[in-house]
Design an enzyme around this catalytic site. Sequence first.
Site, PDB file in Angstrom:
ATOM      1  N   GLY A  28       2.416  17.140  -3.062  1.00 33.88           N
ATOM      2  CA  GLY A  28       2.007  18.567  -2.570  1.00 33.88           C
ATOM      3  C   GLY A  28       3.088  19.360  -2.511  1.00 33.88           C
ATOM      4  N   TYR A  29       3.103  20.798  -2.160  1.00 34.42           N
ATOM      5  CA  TYR A  29       4.123  21.439  -2.151  1.00 34.42           C
ATOM      6  C   TYR A  29       4.173  22.367  -1.021  1.00 34.42           C
ATOM      7  CZ  TYR A  29       4.423  20.569  -7.156  1.00 34.42           C
ATOM      8  OH  TYR A  29       4.717  20.173  -8.369  1.00 34.42           O
ATOM      9  N   LEU A  30       5.458  22.248  -0.550  1.00 30.21           N
ATOM     10  CA  LEU A  30       5.647  22.927   0.720  1.00 30.21           C
ATOM     11  C   LEU A  30       5.928  24.433   0.481  1.00 30.21           C
ATOM     12  CD1 LEU A  30       8.001  20.104   2.528  1.00 30.21           C
ATOM     13  CD2 LEU A  30       5.645  20.960   3.273  1.00 30.21           C
ATOM     14  N   GLU A  82       1.016  22.933   1.014  1.00 30.88           N
ATOM     15  CA  GLU A  82       0.077  24.175   0.716  1.00 30.88           C
ATOM     16  C   GLU A  82      -1.110  23.354   0.372  1.00 30.88           C
ATOM     17  OE1 GLU A  82       2.299  25.950  -2.367  1.00 30.88           O
ATOM     18  OE2 GLU A  82       3.566  27.080  -0.961  1.00 30.88           O
ATOM     19  N   ASN A 144       3.220  21.497 -12.171  1.00 29.39           N
ATOM     20  CA  ASN A 144       2.249  20.879 -11.133  1.00 29.39           C
ATOM     21  C   ASN A 144       2.155  21.736 -10.069  1.00 29.39           C
ATOM     22  OD1 ASN A 144       1.315  17.946 -11.364  1.00 29.39           O
ATOM     23  ND2 ASN A 144       3.648  17.958 -12.328  1.00 29.39           N
TER      24      ASN A 144
END
Length: 155
Positions: A28-30, A82, A144
């Site tokens: 996942g992405y912060l 996110e 990604n």
Amino acid sequence: MIEIERKFLVKDNSFKTTAFAENHIAQGYLSSVPQRTVRVRIKGEKGFLTIKGISNESGLSRFEWEKEIPVEEAKALLLLCEKGVIDKTRFEVRSGNHVYEIDVFYGDNEGLIIAEIELGSETETFEKPSWLDEEVTDDKRYYNSYLSNNPYKNW
């Protein structure tokens, strides 16, 4: 550290017969802004925190910093990410002097298979296996960080 890589779509699953490694990945992405993506990843039984800078004009090179972190910390950080956690299996395949990392996506990105190869320079030559298809290195839709917010199923 500067990362130099090229990305390709993959025609079929024939690469699996020569894979020497296979790992499930959740990431996942912060932060998914192009200037600085901050990624949390669980690969197999290991956790990682990665920061990537913006790509150069060719899309081949960008700054990358990665640190291994305890998997429990990675699981906790994934809860802060996110929307759109990426779910995939990564296969590693040797071809000539290089290793391709082939990602088979699941969930909202089901049906997408992308191969990446890391190079020592932007002009380095490499073998192209028969299962490689169109190059998508400069197409940001295949990052990604983009796929997490704009899944393949919606294209």
